[in-house]
Design an enzyme around this catalytic site. Sequence first.
Site, short mmCIF file in Angstrom:
data_model
loop_
_atom_site.label_atom_id
_atom_site.label_comp_id
_atom_site.label_asym_id
_atom_site.label_seq_id
_atom_site.Cartn_x
_atom_site.Cartn_y
_atom_site.Cartn_z
CD GLU A 92 -1.15 -2.38 2.24
OE1 GLU A 92 0.20 -2.59 1.76
OE2 GLU A 92 -1.81 -3.05 3.08
CD1 TRP A 140 20.37 -34.12 -17.85
CD2 TRP A 140 19.88 -33.67 -15.80
NE1 TRP A 140 21.25 -33.52 -17.24
CE2 TRP A 140 20.95 -32.93 -16.02
CE3 TRP A 140 19.03 -33.64 -14.45
CZ2 TRP A 140 21.53 -32.45 -14.97
CZ3 TRP A 140 19.73 -32.82 -13.62
CH2 TRP A 140 21.10 -32.11 -13.78
C1 AOF Z 1 0.39 -5.20 4.36
N1 AOF Z 1 0.85 -4.97 3.18
O1 AOF Z 1 2.57 -5.40 1.71
C2 AOF Z 1 2.58 -6.58 3.77
C3 AOF Z 1 1.71 -6.78 5.02
O2 AOF Z 1 7.66 -7.02 9.43
P1 AOF Z 1 6.73 -5.88 8.60
O3 AOF Z 1 6.54 -4.75 9.44
O4 AOF Z 1 7.07 -5.71 7.23
O5 AOF Z 1 5.43 -6.48 9.04
C4 AOF Z 1 5.09 -7.94 8.39
C5 AOF Z 1 3.53 -8.33 8.84
O6 AOF Z 1 2.67 -7.13 7.89
C6 AOF Z 1 3.22 -9.43 8.14
O7 AOF Z 1 3.21 -10.55 9.07
C7 AOF Z 1 1.65 -9.47 7.75
O8 AOF Z 1 0.79 -9.56 8.86
C8 AOF Z 1 1.62 -7.92 7.26
N2 AOF Z 1 2.20 -7.81 5.85
N3 AOF Z 1 0.48 -6.22 5.28
O9 AOF Z 1 -0.58 -4.53 4.72
C9 AOF Z 1 1.83 -5.86 2.83
N4 AOF Z 1 3.77 -7.28 3.50
ZN ZN Z 2 1.08 -2.82 5.99
#
Ligand code: AOF
Ligand code: ZN
Length: 379
Positions: free
Chosen positions: A52, A170
């Site tokens: 985002e 292979w």
């Molecule tokens: C989102 N958008 O693109 C992603 C999310 O370690 P951090 O701070 O990057 O946070 C990781 C956590 O954030 C991950 O476990 C998941 O719950 C969320 N990932 N969320 O809104 C994103 N990559």
């Molecule tokens: Zn996020």
Amino acid sequence: MTDREFMERAIELAGRGRGWTNPNPLVGAVIVKDGRIIGEGWHARWGELHAERNAIRSLRESAEGATLYVTLEPCCHYGRTPPCTEAILEQKIARVVIGSRDPNPKVSGKGAAILRQAGVTVEEDFMREACDRLNPVFFHFITTGTPYVVMKYAMTADGKIATRTGASKWITGEAARQKVQELRWSYMGILAGIGTVLADDPLLTVRKEGRRNPIRIICDSRLRLPLDSKLCRTADQVPVIAACASGAAAGDPEFTARKKALEERGVRVLEVPDSPEKVNLGELMKQLGRENIDSILLEGGGRLNESALRAGIVREIREFIAPKLFGGGGRSPVEGPGVETPDQAFPLELTEISRIEEDLLLSWKVIDGKEKKICLQES
Ligand code: AOF
Ligand code: ZN
């Protein structure tokens, strides 16, 4: 363009992070105003901005009143990056269309709730199945803390992974072998047995520019990994973990010397408890999970494959079938003692059939991941 097409675009963007975001999910986001895409982004690498925020960063005009299509529920926690919900509200985005729910307990419904409370129109579960297909690894890892294991093998049409003499190079064609390379860079670890290492001296790396290598994990109960093996000789460049049985280690001075010699070459030795002679695979998965390894490609021989199935750690199988027959006493992809009666079989569900040039790739889901209590006759 329709809601579907915008979400399809977000899914496509999410896929660009494959191999780089682990143990974080693949996420894509598209910002749309007056039917036009005004911002796009995806989570590109672990530790970097979320999808985002990358979409917001790409904006060249105000997103006030716009719609955000995002493949995963926006996060609301301070992790390595600040909450995405805050960025969405700052931009005055009016509507958020979400694909997958985030089972991370820190998020899990709270992201959507925060946006709603602030007056944003939120739609959940939009094209959820397609979005969920991006992240089987993340969903499994965040809820269990253990890696998602995918078993891969290539066999002939008569089910052999090697000839009577053990030769296996292979079985499949070039295109199928390229696909295996892609599997290797998509997952964080690769697991093989010491038998395979002693027989083939494999490197287990990715031969593709600009791709990450998996951590090479060898199931080696008695620590027989040769110091002059290709794995050992490259351990300072691409990590190698030798997983041995702590029972085999106890009080054996020779074992201690081998361990020291391997460690001097940069191999990590993990002593896995609770199994006197064999590595306890369930325990090994817990240890690897604690090290944030979220996914493993299992390229075992028949015995390791069977132990892994029996230990209940395998979630999926990628089975390559080549248009040829070996006959004779060639090796099978799943050996060990096996089951005694058909009703004890490991049940599978077919999820995909594809043709890769002359070969076939069948994808299977392992139905019962739990430890199988079958009566085994020692062979
Ligand atoms: C989102 N958008 O693109 C992603 C999310 O370690 P951090 O701070 O990057 O946070 C990781 C956590 O954030 C991950 O476990 C998941 O719950 C969320 N990932 N969320 O809104 C994103 N990559
Ligand atoms: Zn996020």
